[in-house]
Structures are given as C-alpha cells and as structure tokens.
Motif scaffolding. Structure first.
Motif, PDB file in Angstrom:
ATOM      1  N   THR A 377     -14.543 -15.588 -23.902  1.00 52.42           N
ATOM      2  CA  THR A 377     -15.685 -14.836 -24.437  1.00 52.42           C
ATOM      3  C   THR A 377     -15.204 -13.450 -24.885  1.00 52.42           C
ATOM      4  OG1 THR A 377     -17.130 -15.952 -22.906  1.00 52.42           O
ATOM      5  CG2 THR A 377     -17.994 -13.942 -23.930  1.00 52.42           C
ATOM      6  N   PRO A 378     -15.456 -13.098 -26.136  1.00 53.79           N
ATOM      7  CA  PRO A 378     -14.914 -11.833 -26.634  1.00 53.79           C
ATOM      8  C   PRO A 378     -15.671 -10.617 -26.119  1.00 53.79           C
ATOM      9  CG  PRO A 378     -16.287 -12.850 -28.292  1.00 53.79           C
ATOM     10  CD  PRO A 378     -16.237 -13.814 -27.142  1.00 53.79           C
ATOM     11  N   LYS A 379     -14.959  -9.507 -26.017  1.00 54.43           N
ATOM     12  CA  LYS A 379     -15.585  -8.246 -25.643  1.00 54.43           C
ATOM     13  C   LYS A 379     -14.878  -7.084 -26.344  1.00 54.43           C
ATOM     14  CE  LYS A 379     -17.229  -5.604 -21.703  1.00 54.43           C
ATOM     15  NZ  LYS A 379     -17.178  -5.413 -20.255  1.00 54.43           N
ATOM     16  N   LYS A 380     -13.564  -7.009 -26.128  1.00 49.80           N
ATOM     17  CA  LYS A 380     -12.819  -5.897 -26.694  1.00 49.80           C
ATOM     18  C   LYS A 380     -11.421  -6.375 -27.077  1.00 49.80           C
ATOM     19  CE  LYS A 380     -11.198  -1.309 -25.229  1.00 49.80           C
ATOM     20  NZ  LYS A 380     -11.209  -0.348 -24.114  1.00 49.80           N
ATOM     21  N   GLY A 381     -10.942  -5.954 -28.237  1.00 49.03           N
ATOM     22  CA  GLY A 381      -9.605  -6.350 -28.669  1.00 49.03           C
ATOM     23  C   GLY A 381      -8.860  -5.180 -29.289  1.00 49.03           C
ATOM     24  N   LEU A 382      -7.570  -5.087 -28.969  1.00 48.21           N
ATOM     25  CA  LEU A 382      -6.720  -4.031 -29.524  1.00 48.21           C
ATOM     26  C   LEU A 382      -5.507  -4.667 -30.173  1.00 48.21           C
ATOM     27  CD1 LEU A 382      -7.279  -0.943 -29.203  1.00 48.21           C
ATOM     28  CD2 LEU A 382      -8.365  -2.249 -27.400  1.00 48.21           C
ATOM     29  N   GLY A 383      -5.097  -4.099 -31.278  1.00 45.03           N
ATOM     30  CA  GLY A 383      -3.888  -4.592 -31.930  1.00 45.03           C
ATOM     31  C   GLY A 383      -3.107  -3.445 -32.524  1.00 45.03           C
ATOM     32  N   VAL A 384      -1.811  -3.616 -32.601  1.00 45.92           N
ATOM     33  CA  VAL A 384      -0.963  -2.589 -33.206  1.00 45.92           C
ATOM     34  C   VAL A 384       0.132  -3.281 -33.998  1.00 45.92           C
ATOM     35  CG1 VAL A 384       0.599  -2.395 -31.215  1.00 45.92           C
ATOM     36  CG2 VAL A 384       0.322  -0.446 -32.751  1.00 45.92           C
ATOM     37  N   ILE A 385       0.577  -2.624 -35.043  1.00 48.35           N
ATOM     38  CA  ILE A 385       1.679  -3.132 -35.869  1.00 48.35           C
ATOM     39  C   ILE A 385       2.301  -1.929 -36.567  1.00 48.35           C
ATOM     40  CG2 ILE A 385       0.461  -3.515 -38.077  1.00 48.35           C
ATOM     41  CD1 ILE A 385       1.771  -6.379 -38.031  1.00 48.35           C
ATOM     42  N   GLU A 386       3.522  -2.090 -37.035  1.00 45.29           N
ATOM     43  CA  GLU A 386       4.122  -1.024 -37.830  1.00 45.29           C
ATOM     44  C   GLU A 386       3.939  -1.346 -39.309  1.00 45.29           C
ATOM     45  OE1 GLU A 386       5.401   1.921 -37.260  1.00 45.29           O
ATOM     46  OE2 GLU A 386       5.183   1.832 -35.085  1.00 45.29           O
ATOM     47  N   ALA A 387       3.124  -0.568 -39.984  1.00 46.51           N
ATOM     48  CA  ALA A 387       3.032  -0.662 -41.439  1.00 46.51           C
ATOM     49  C   ALA A 387       4.292  -0.023 -42.008  1.00 46.51           C
ATOM     50  CB  ALA A 387       1.797   0.090 -41.931  1.00 46.51           C
ATOM     51  N   PRO A 388       4.655  -0.325 -43.253  1.00 42.25           N
ATOM     52  CA  PRO A 388       5.810   0.367 -43.834  1.00 42.25           C
ATOM     53  C   PRO A 388       5.674   1.873 -43.691  1.00 42.25           C
ATOM     54  CG  PRO A 388       5.084  -1.394 -45.276  1.00 42.25           C
ATOM     55  CD  PRO A 388       4.078  -1.318 -44.174  1.00 42.25           C
ATOM     56  N   ARG A 389       4.426   2.362 -43.768  1.00 40.25           N
ATOM     57  CA  ARG A 389       4.218   3.806 -43.731  1.00 40.25           C
ATOM     58  C   ARG A 389       3.735   4.299 -42.369  1.00 40.25           C
ATOM     59  NH1 ARG A 389       2.245   0.751 -47.146  1.00 40.25           N
ATOM     60  NH2 ARG A 389       3.583   1.472 -48.834  1.00 40.25           N
ATOM     61  N   GLY A 390       3.915   3.509 -41.306  1.00 39.40           N
ATOM     62  CA  GLY A 390       3.666   3.991 -39.956  1.00 39.40           C
ATOM     63  C   GLY A 390       2.797   3.086 -39.106  1.00 39.40           C
ATOM     64  N   THR A 391       2.552   3.552 -37.879  1.00 39.63           N
ATOM     65  CA  THR A 391       1.852   2.744 -36.881  1.00 39.63           C
ATOM     66  C   THR A 391       0.381   2.555 -37.254  1.00 39.63           C
ATOM     67  OG1 THR A 391       3.290   3.901 -35.325  1.00 39.63           O
ATOM     68  CG2 THR A 391       1.588   2.496 -34.380  1.00 39.63           C
ATOM     69  N   LEU A 392      -0.091   1.329 -37.098  1.00 41.17           N
ATOM     70  CA  LEU A 392      -1.484   0.997 -37.421  1.00 41.17           C
ATOM     71  C   LEU A 392      -2.156   0.415 -36.186  1.00 41.17           C
ATOM     72  CD1 LEU A 392      -3.875   0.313 -39.397  1.00 41.17           C
ATOM     73  CD2 LEU A 392      -2.726  -1.871 -39.798  1.00 41.17           C
ATOM     74  N   PHE A 393      -3.316   0.968 -35.833  1.00 38.98           N
ATOM     75  CA  PHE A 393      -4.098   0.461 -34.701  1.00 38.98           C
ATOM     76  C   PHE A 393      -5.408  -0.135 -35.206  1.00 38.98           C
ATOM     77  CE2 PHE A 393      -1.619   4.013 -33.011  1.00 38.98           C
ATOM     78  CZ  PHE A 393      -1.138   3.537 -31.797  1.00 38.98           C
ATOM     79  N   HIS A 394      -5.753  -1.299 -34.672  1.00 38.86           N
ATOM     80  CA  HIS A 394      -7.098  -1.859 -34.864  1.00 38.86           C
ATOM     81  C   HIS A 394      -7.743  -2.002 -33.488  1.00 38.86           C
ATOM     82  CE1 HIS A 394      -7.067  -3.903 -39.092  1.00 38.86           C
ATOM     83  NE2 HIS A 394      -6.417  -2.755 -39.127  1.00 38.86           N
ATOM     84  N   HIS A 395      -8.994  -1.659 -33.396  1.00 39.70           N
ATOM     85  CA  HIS A 395      -9.729  -1.722 -32.132  1.00 39.70           C
ATOM     86  C   HIS A 395     -11.125  -2.255 -32.447  1.00 39.70           C
ATOM     87  CE1 HIS A 395     -11.737   0.921 -28.726  1.00 39.70           C
ATOM     88  NE2 HIS A 395     -12.108  -0.336 -28.685  1.00 39.70           N
ATOM     89  N   TYR A 396     -11.442  -3.444 -31.912  1.00 35.41           N
ATOM     90  CA  TYR A 396     -12.769  -4.022 -32.132  1.00 35.41           C
ATOM     91  C   TYR A 396     -13.484  -4.218 -30.796  1.00 35.41           C
ATOM     92  CZ  TYR A 396     -10.105  -5.825 -36.211  1.00 35.41           C
ATOM     93  OH  TYR A 396      -9.282  -5.973 -37.299  1.00 35.41           O
ATOM     94  N   GLU A 397     -14.784  -4.002 -30.801  1.00 32.63           N
ATOM     95  CA  GLU A 397     -15.616  -4.400 -29.656  1.00 32.63           C
ATOM     96  C   GLU A 397     -16.748  -5.252 -30.200  1.00 32.63           C
ATOM     97  OE1 GLU A 397     -16.664  -1.073 -27.149  1.00 32.63           O
ATOM     98  OE2 GLU A 397     -14.601  -0.329 -27.170  1.00 32.63           O
TER      99      GLU A 397
END
Lengths: 487, 172
Positions: A377-397
C-alpha cells in the motif's frame, strides 16, 4: 486560412533567464543575480494525479533530460510501492541510463560548452558552435559525433520505447526485456562508445591542456568557488549515476555527510528569494549565509565537478586513470575550478561508456524476469539519480489508492542555483569596472553559466531554438545602463 | 497474371517522398500542446506509408536527429507574436528564421544551425521544411486542454496540413 509571415519576433519565453547586474556608486559590481521563471508548478500539478503517471508526467518537465526524470520517477515508484525490481530490470534501467549520460555529456562537450575551449573563448560568437568545433577537430570526427550519438540514442529508443520521452520504467521494473539480438547490437555500440570517449579525452588533452592560456583560464580565480559538493557514490564511494549513497564533502574534500534519498530532508533545506522563482537549496546542518562560499556557508554544488570531488574514484578502469590525472594536473582534491567541469564531464562520459560495456555483457541482463509486482500500500516514496547536470530528487506522497497528495522535486540545476548566481557575480565583478561594461562580458558570463550545463525550465524551446536570456546592467542609482538580449 | 503484375511492380518502384509531420510542444502546458494535439488528429486521418506523424518536446539537436532522411518536414508548433490573436494560424518558412549564433541554451543548437549542420555533413536533409504555428494565449498554466480559441483553430490547422500532404501526393 493562415498568414504566411517572415518571422515576427518570437516571444515564446517559457523558461527564460534574466541576469541583473547592479553597480555601486563607483561603477563596480555590487550584486548580480540570475532570475528564472521556474518549473515548480509541476509539483502542484502532480497533486491529485495517480502516482503511476509520474514517470510520464515529470519527464515533460524538460526536453533535455527526460530520461533522467523518467528513471528517477520509476525509482521513486519502487520506493512508494515497496517493490524491489528484479536484477535484470535494474540492469536494463542502468544500461539505458548510462547510454543517456554518455550521449548527453557528448552533446554538451561538442555542441554547447566545449566550443568555448575547442574553438576558443576569444573566437567570434558565430564560430563558437559545433560547426566551429568540427573546423578544429575535422570533418571525419564530426561524422563520428553524429554516428555515436545516433546509436546511443537508438538504445534509448529501442529499450525505452521513445527517445525523447521514454516509457520503459514501471514500478517494480521495466516494460521490455533484453534479447540476445539486441544485446549483440548494443555490445558494439557500447564498445564503440568507449573508443569515442578515448578520442574525446585525447582531444581535450591536445586542444585544452596543452594550451597554457586555456589552463590558466581554468585555474583563474574568476571561475573558482570553495563550496561543499554533493553527489551519488556506490558502496565503495565510487562515482555512480543510477543509484547509491548521497555523499557530501567539505571544502577540503572531507566527508561531511552520507545518506540515502529517504533522509534528504534531514540534510537539505530550500531557501527562497523574493526576486526569483528558483529556490536555493543549502545544507541544513550548515545553514544559509547567502551567496557566499566557505565552510560556514551551506551552499553546495552538484554535477561532474562535484561528483568527482565527492567520490574516492571512478567505478571503471579507464575513467579511473583519467580521474587520477585530473587531480594530479589540477593540484589535488577537491578541485574548486568551475571550468574544470568540462574535463570532469568527459571522464564521466568514459565511465558511462565502460559501464555500458559491463552491463550489456552481464548474462543476467537477458533474464526475462523484469517486473516485481508485489506492491505494498503506497504512502511515501523517495528517489534519487544523478542527472548529467547534477543530483535529482523526487519525493511523492499519496493516499492509499496511489493518488498524489504531495510532490517535491529538487532538480539538478536548482541544486546549483546558488553557485550559478555566485559564479555569474564573480565573472561580472572581473569584467565591469567604473561603469565600463566590457564587451567580453556576455561570453565570460556565458562561460561561467554554461559550465554548469544549466537547464532553466521545462521544455524550453523557442522556435529559433534557444533559451532566451537577458542581461541588464544597472548603475548605482538603479538606472539601466545596458541590456543584452539573446532572443 | 504477368500482365497484371507488371504495372503493379512498376508502381511499387516509384520512389515516394518521405514526409515527416512533427507536432512540437509540452502536453501539460495548456496551449503549448496545440502542435501535439494537431499531430494526434492528423495521425487518425492520415495513414500513408511514406508519411510519418510524430509529436513531442524537442529542441535543436533533437530536431536534427528527427529530420535526417526525410524529403519534406512539416513542424506544427505554437507561437506568440506581438500583434497576433489567439487561434491565428501562420505558415513560416525556416529561411525567414534568423540564425542567432551561439546561445545560452544548455539544450542544443538552434533550429537554423541544425539545418546548416546537417547540410555541412552531407546528411540527407529535407528539401523542404515548413512550420505551421498557432498564435497562443497561455503556455504557462498547467492544463492538458488548450484555451478555447486555440482549441477551435485545430480543425482548420489540420485541414491546412492535410491539403499540404495531399498536394505532395498529387505532385508525384
């Protein structure tokens, strides 16, 4: 039915930038800033949408790095739904992602940032482009640039379904398995990518590093800031683009923090200024002291310069050789020279190519088990990756049905936003004295700005194909002295 | 049978011009999506083997990747001009676009440079390129719908491009 026109000024200004430079009473630079009508609207727009749509929605933030947003969003959905993708799915994602990193880094070097060095910072503006680059490196190399770009993009097209806005990342895996036929084709592309990366690094060596003027420019104070650095590393603290730990080092290169995406709010805060839509992230445990560098300022930098600084080395052998030479040449770790980013970018392109070879030769990538659908059951999700131009964070609730109640995205260029402002101001200070605006201002500011490979907003494209930017210079009484528009 | 098959083979050997229609825009930015919506409509109506209809958000370098190998390319995009009214449809010849030289863009070379670049490398570039553009009112709001006047222009826009495509067929 329609009007046939010769071009009327195009004012399609989505994603434009505006640099304001304010002079003091003596006519020297008091302050300079970059203003960006930015993309934060996406976070509001996302609320109420189904989380599973996010990989396809967020990738339209940007026409430049859709693969980055798409893949990061897919990783965020893994976390949101509590599923671990099967090994083959992870390897396919990482393979496609490294193909993208390789292609995008080459795009920047040959088409965008590289011309400043390959053609020369003093060259006429009209020559500082890919055609000028080819004039220097030769027509045959130009054809190789086109060929390798086409073939690496074909990997994204084939495995991702679409090259501009791929659709392969799903929660818990990917949509398409690797076949032996595709593996054979992609092996050749990966191997040729390594050869191309070797050529690019040699060209940088011959054209830039053997030219004292260029090396002096890289080492000049005007392009230097002593900041914190942030980037992803693997379990061995080696550079990683797809996954790993977020590591922060200080101005001396010592580890300041190391954490997983889920803890990002413990380490990063976002400041706002009244004059721009772009936010200014900073290290929460240091604090915001304004647009200054040094140990007491929470300003950090991301992207190739930062990724090499935060790591203990590259993850692949040839890239590691160049990593060692990079630090030997530039005086040891960390490197604070903004323009060294161009060299770091090519070293990363080598790692991306070598990693493609490793992944495509891994027998496990052929495993047809590419999806884990044991969703929680979903509640909160975090993701990170390195874009060519730097760190990218996604955060969903989300609510229990997976409908978004909150989204927060910290995109690569936003992480660098304070540093970009600082770099612009420093370049301006070096050029403007006593109310005299040097004609080289535009290019020198461009170089400071462009080294970061910034992506100002979503799907930025005017019909004539450029990110509009306006530089305005104001005297001590706030009167406009000069304005330079690029649109 | 042989007599019947000869004209068929001869007909199949006619080299048909390869045409690309590309709708440019962001599907979530209100009127910015007008090119995409027009291309989607065209895709429902036009099914010819020599005509490809695509859409997406692309910039200079990606444009080059897309157009290489085609004889003719028609872009469908949005535009804001100083005096235009939302829903006005324009046809723009790329030769009227200025090559603005080096840019601040982190995204790519400009459209005119992309064409020049392709020609310089002897890539098979389109003999003819046109841009259809619709004057828009709002490309900053988040919406999957266009504003009323822009939405109303789409059938006319599609019709104009259909005529263009038909003319290509008739001229062969």
């Amino acid at each position: 039915m329609y009007k046939e026109i010769t071009i009327d000024p195009i004012t399609r200004l989505e994603g434009h930038g505006k640099i304001d430079i304010f002079l003091d009473d003596k006519g020297d630079v008091a302050h300079a800033c970059l203003q960006v009508p930015e993309l934060r609207g996406y976070e509001r727009f996302a609320v109420g949408r189904l989380a599973e749509e996010m990989p396809r929605i967020t990738e339209t933030i940007c026409g430049v790095c859709p693969t980055t947003h798409h893949t990061c969003s897919g990783k965020t959905l893994d976390d949101l739904y509590g599923v671990e993708p099967p090994p083959a799915a992870k390897k396919i994602r990482e393979f496609v992602y490294n193909a993208f990193m390789f292609e995008d880094h080459n795009l920047h070097f040959y088409f965008l940032g590289g011309p400043d060095f390959i053609v020369g910072p003093a060259a006429p503006k009209a020559e500082r482009n890919i055609v000028g680059v080819i004039g220097k490196v030769g027509l045959e190399i130009g054809k190789k640039v086109i060929d390798i770009r086409k073939r690496t993009r074909n990997i994204i097209q084939t495995m991702g379904g679409r090259v501009v806005h791929p659709v392969h990342c799903l929660p818990g895996g990917v949509s398409k398995p690797m076949t032996t036929e595709l593996q054979a084709e992609f092996k050749k592309t990966a191997e040729d990518s390594v050869e191309f990366a070797k050529f690019s690094l040699q060209a940088f060596d011959d054209i830039v590093l053997k030219n004292k003027t260029y090396v002096d420019l890289i080492l000049s104070d005007i392009y230097t800031h002593k900041t914190y650095y942030m980037g992803l590393v693997d379990d061995n603290n080696k550079v990683s683009f797809y996954d790993g730990w977020i590591r922060v080092v200080d101005q001396e290169g010592k580890e300041f923090a190391k954490f997983k995406a889920q803890e990002y709010l413990d380490h990063i805060a976002e400041g706002v200024e009244s004059w721009t839509y772009i936010k200014f992230p900073y290290l929460k445990n240091v604090g915001w002291k304004g647009f200054v560098d040094g140990k007491d300022s929470g300003v950090y930098r991301v992207a190739p310069l930062a990724r090499l600084n935060v790591s203990d080395g590259m993850a692949t052998p040839l890239a590691q050789e160049h990593y060692e030479r990079y630090y030997e040449t530039l005086g040891g770790k960390p490197v604070h020279r903004t323009l060294a980013t161009h060299w770091a970018r090519l070293i990363e392109a080598m790692q991306a190519a070598e990693r493609m070879v490793e992944l495509i030769n891994d027998p496990e990538i052929l495993d047809p088990n590419i999806r884990n659908m044991d969703f929680q059951t979903p509640k909160k999700g975090l993701g990170v990756i390195e874009a060519p131009r730097g760190t990218l964070f996604h955060h969903y609730e989300t609510d229990e049905r997976g409908r978004l109640t909150k989204a927060n995205l910290i995109v690569a260029t936003v992480n660098n936003s304070a540093a970009i402002n600082m770099s612009i101001e420093k370049a301006a200070r070096g050029l403007i004295k006593g109310n005299k605006v040097d004609d080289g201002l535009l290019n020198m500011v461009e170089m400071a700005f462009r080294a970061y490979d910034p992506c100002l907003a979503c799907a930025t494209h005017t019909v004539n194909g450029r990110t509009p930017l306006e530089i305005s210079i104001y005297d001590g009484s706030q009167k406009l002295l000069r304005s330079i528009k690029t649109f | 049978m042989l007599a019947q098959s000869v004209p068929y083979v001869a007909s199949a050997c006619v080299v048909m011009k390869k045409v690309l229609v590309y709708g440019v825009g962001n599907p979530y930015r209100c009127d910015d999506a007008v090119g995409i919506k027009a291309a989607e409509e065209l895709a429902k109506k036009v099914q010819k083997p020599n005509i490809d209809i695509k859409w997406g958000s692309i910039d200079g370098v990606a444009i080059l990747d897309e157009i290489v190998g085609y004889d003719r390319v028609i872009f469908v995009d949005s535009i804001k001009t100083e005096k235009g009214k939302p829903g006005d449809i324009y046809k723009i010849k790329p030769s009227s676009l200025q090559d603005t030289g080096s840019s601040f863009s982190s995204h790519g070379i400009n459209f005119v440079s992309a064409l020049a670049f392709g020609k310089k490398f002897n890539l098979k570039m389109p003999e003819q390129t046109e841009i259809y553009a619709v004057e828009i009112a709002d490309n900053t709001s988040f919406s999957e719908e266009c504003t009323e006047k822009v939405q109303a222009s789409i059938p006319k826009l599609v019709e104009a491009i259909m005529e263009e495509i038909e003319a290509i067929g008739n001229n062969e």
